[in-house]
Design a protein around this motif. Sequence first.
Motif, PDB file in Angstrom:
ATOM      1  N   SER A   1      16.837 -55.744 -18.384  1.00 38.33           N
ATOM      2  CA  SER A   1      16.317 -55.547 -19.737  1.00 38.33           C
ATOM      3  C   SER A   1      15.258 -54.455 -19.672  1.00 38.33           C
ATOM      4  N   ASN A   2      14.578 -54.261 -20.790  1.00 39.17           N
ATOM      5  CA  ASN A   2      13.503 -53.273 -20.852  1.00 39.17           C
ATOM      6  C   ASN A   2      12.136 -53.910 -20.632  1.00 39.17           C
ATOM      7  N   ALA A   3      12.110 -55.101 -20.020  1.00 41.85           N
ATOM      8  CA  ALA A   3      10.853 -55.837 -19.883  1.00 41.85           C
ATOM      9  C   ALA A   3       9.846 -55.107 -19.012  1.00 41.85           C
ATOM     10  N   PHE A   4      10.298 -54.532 -17.897  1.00 37.97           N
ATOM     11  CA  PHE A   4       9.371 -53.935 -16.936  1.00 37.97           C
ATOM     12  C   PHE A   4       9.566 -52.442 -16.744  1.00 37.97           C
ATOM     13  N   VAL A   5      10.747 -51.940 -17.070  1.00 34.88           N
ATOM     14  CA  VAL A   5      10.986 -50.498 -17.012  1.00 34.88           C
ATOM     15  C   VAL A   5      11.779 -50.085 -18.249  1.00 34.88           C
ATOM     16  N   ALA A   6      11.620 -48.834 -18.651  1.00 36.59           N
ATOM     17  CA  ALA A   6      12.370 -48.333 -19.799  1.00 36.59           C
ATOM     18  C   ALA A   6      13.840 -48.178 -19.423  1.00 36.59           C
ATOM     19  N   THR A   7      14.726 -48.525 -20.328  1.00 35.02           N
ATOM     20  CA  THR A   7      16.155 -48.423 -20.041  1.00 35.02           C
ATOM     21  C   THR A   7      16.586 -46.976 -19.857  1.00 35.02           C
ATOM     22  N   ALA A   8      15.805 -46.021 -20.361  1.00 36.50           N
ATOM     23  CA  ALA A   8      16.137 -44.603 -20.196  1.00 36.50           C
ATOM     24  C   ALA A   8      16.076 -44.175 -18.737  1.00 36.50           C
ATOM     25  N   THR A   9      15.360 -44.920 -17.898  1.00 32.14           N
ATOM     26  CA  THR A   9      15.256 -44.582 -16.474  1.00 32.14           C
ATOM     27  C   THR A   9      16.428 -45.138 -15.675  1.00 32.14           C
ATOM     28  N   MET A  10      17.286 -45.953 -16.293  1.00 34.56           N
ATOM     29  CA  MET A  10      18.425 -46.551 -15.599  1.00 34.56           C
ATOM     30  C   MET A  10      19.636 -45.645 -15.698  1.00 34.56           C
ATOM     31  N   PRO A  11      20.644 -45.854 -14.843  1.00 35.61           N
ATOM     32  CA  PRO A  11      21.923 -45.177 -15.060  1.00 35.61           C
ATOM     33  C   PRO A  11      22.428 -45.463 -16.470  1.00 35.61           C
ATOM     34  N   VAL A  12      23.174 -44.523 -17.036  1.00 37.34           N
ATOM     35  CA  VAL A  12      23.563 -44.618 -18.450  1.00 37.34           C
ATOM     36  C   VAL A  12      24.256 -45.933 -18.757  1.00 37.34           C
ATOM     37  N   TRP A  13      25.228 -46.314 -17.922  1.00 42.31           N
ATOM     38  CA  TRP A  13      25.988 -47.531 -18.210  1.00 42.31           C
ATOM     39  C   TRP A  13      25.111 -48.771 -18.094  1.00 42.31           C
ATOM     40  N   LEU A  14      24.202 -48.774 -17.104  1.00 41.27           N
ATOM     41  CA  LEU A  14      23.331 -49.924 -16.925  1.00 41.27           C
ATOM     42  C   LEU A  14      22.294 -49.993 -18.042  1.00 41.27           C
ATOM     43  N   GLY A  15      21.800 -48.826 -18.463  1.00 40.74           N
ATOM     44  CA  GLY A  15      20.850 -48.803 -19.570  1.00 40.74           C
ATOM     45  C   GLY A  15      21.468 -49.327 -20.853  1.00 40.74           C
ATOM     46  N   ALA A  16      22.764 -49.026 -21.080  1.00 44.30           N
ATOM     47  CA  ALA A  16      23.446 -49.528 -22.274  1.00 44.30           C
ATOM     48  C   ALA A  16      23.556 -51.049 -22.234  1.00 44.30           C
ATOM     49  N   VAL A  17      23.881 -51.589 -21.050  1.00 52.23           N
ATOM     50  CA  VAL A  17      23.946 -53.048 -20.907  1.00 52.23           C
ATOM     51  C   VAL A  17      22.579 -53.667 -21.176  1.00 52.23           C
ATOM     52  N   ALA A  18      21.534 -53.070 -20.618  1.00 50.14           N
ATOM     53  CA  ALA A  18      20.180 -53.592 -20.811  1.00 50.14           C
ATOM     54  C   ALA A  18      19.754 -53.519 -22.270  1.00 50.14           C
ATOM     55  N   ASP A  19      20.120 -52.425 -22.954  1.00 49.41           N
ATOM     56  CA  ASP A  19      19.755 -52.282 -24.367  1.00 49.41           C
ATOM     57  C   ASP A  19      20.358 -53.400 -25.215  1.00 49.41           C
ATOM     58  N   TRP A  20      21.592 -53.825 -24.868  1.00 49.47           N
ATOM     59  CA  TRP A  20      22.277 -54.842 -25.656  1.00 49.47           C
ATOM     60  C   TRP A  20      21.962 -56.260 -25.184  1.00 49.47           C
ATOM     61  N   ASN A  21      21.087 -56.396 -24.225  1.00 45.38           N
ATOM     62  CA  ASN A  21      20.572 -57.706 -23.851  1.00 45.38           C
ATOM     63  C   ASN A  21      19.681 -58.205 -24.984  1.00 45.38           C
ATOM     64  N   PRO A  22      19.938 -59.391 -25.538  1.00 44.79           N
ATOM     65  CA  PRO A  22      19.092 -59.885 -26.644  1.00 44.79           C
ATOM     66  C   PRO A  22      17.609 -59.881 -26.309  1.00 44.79           C
ATOM     67  N   MET A  23      17.276 -60.107 -25.048  1.00 48.52           N
ATOM     68  CA  MET A  23      15.872 -60.096 -24.659  1.00 48.52           C
ATOM     69  C   MET A  23      15.254 -58.716 -24.881  1.00 48.52           C
ATOM     70  N   SER A  24      16.026 -57.637 -24.644  1.00 49.61           N
ATOM     71  CA  SER A  24      15.501 -56.284 -24.830  1.00 49.61           C
ATOM     72  C   SER A  24      15.112 -56.035 -26.277  1.00 49.61           C
ATOM     73  N   SER A  25      15.901 -56.542 -27.205  1.00 53.50           N
ATOM     74  CA  SER A  25      15.562 -56.372 -28.622  1.00 53.50           C
ATOM     75  C   SER A  25      14.251 -57.059 -28.951  1.00 53.50           C
ATOM     76  N   THR A  26      14.058 -58.277 -28.421  1.00 50.37           N
ATOM     77  CA  THR A  26      12.809 -58.992 -28.674  1.00 50.37           C
ATOM     78  C   THR A  26      11.623 -58.269 -28.047  1.00 50.37           C
ATOM     79  N   VAL A  27      11.789 -57.761 -26.827  1.00 53.31           N
ATOM     80  CA  VAL A  27      10.701 -57.052 -26.153  1.00 53.31           C
ATOM     81  C   VAL A  27      10.330 -55.795 -26.927  1.00 53.31           C
ATOM     82  N   ALA A  28      11.335 -54.994 -27.303  1.00 52.91           N
ATOM     83  CA  ALA A  28      11.063 -53.755 -28.033  1.00 52.91           C
ATOM     84  C   ALA A  28      10.421 -54.042 -29.388  1.00 52.91           C
ATOM     85  N   ALA A  29      10.890 -55.097 -30.062  1.00 49.17           N
ATOM     86  CA  ALA A  29      10.307 -55.458 -31.350  1.00 49.17           C
ATOM     87  C   ALA A  29       8.856 -55.904 -31.188  1.00 49.17           C
ATOM     88  N   ALA A  30       8.585 -56.672 -30.143  1.00 50.92           N
ATOM     89  CA  ALA A  30       7.214 -57.130 -29.901  1.00 50.92           C
ATOM     90  C   ALA A  30       6.295 -55.951 -29.608  1.00 50.92           C
TER      91      ALA A  30
END
Length: 287
Positions: free
Chosen positions: A211-240
């Motif tokens: 998820s994006n809890a500890f690192v930005a998803t932009a620093t991940m490989p593209v496919w892994l960053g997309a998976v992390a972005d669609w993790n429900p937890m990532s939406s809550t973290v970004a919204a918070a």
Amino acid sequence: MSTTTAPADHTAGDTAVPTAPPTGAARLAWAVADGWTVTRRDVTHWLRRPGALVAGLLFPILMVLIFGYLFGGGMTVPGGGDYREFMIPGMFAMTMVFGLGETVTAVVNDTSRGVTDRFRSMPMASSAVVVGRCAADMLKSAVTLAVLVGSGLLVGWQWHGGAGPTLAALGLLLLLRFALVWVGIYLGLLVKGDSVVTTVQTMEFPLGFLSNAFVATATMPVWLGAVADWNPMSSTVAAARELFGNPGWGGESWIAQNAVLMAVVWPLLITAVFAPLCVHRFRHLED
């Protein structure tokens, strides 16, 4: 422990056979009363064993200190900003996710000790046990979140918005926990054995860290960053982060740009699926 019983029909020999109340309002009141009884039972158990509760609160505090002080000095936030302010909302959400294992364990323990079967044999609303479990876990989660907020303030984190956005961020974190409580209850009713519980607890780590809890998803490989972005937890973290006014929120993908919306939609979808499954599973445990 006492439970609220439904009105009874009297048969031959003056044997009382409990039946559900005839009206919708009465059924709801019956379910709420029984659910509150189960909630009080779970809370009482925690108060009688404060050691386990305290230990559960110390773990997230320790994680805040580790990530804030040991790793924080070597981390940078895309776009600039203090890493502790970036990390703390992620830690809040991580703790909500890691509560999943506690819920599964509590439900499995009740089932293995025969407590759940006893509840099923009593004249009480069939939804009361799962609703009561959910309410008790939410009370504990609220206390945990309050302790984490205090810990975050001590290590230098702070919110920069007004009271409204701050409370909204805390509400979204608890909403995520609410949805995952239903997942935990269902898994607890579904699985048997400590080995399966351990597997569920192990799965918390990829769910939390991918998820994006500890690192930005932009620093991940593209496919892994997309998976992390669609993790429900990532939406809550970004919204918070957005509502707290902390650095690191936002992104180029649609899901990242609509984090507040999806932080509401994801938990509601999860709850809509798993809450009915919990009640159905409780009614058919012997099937």
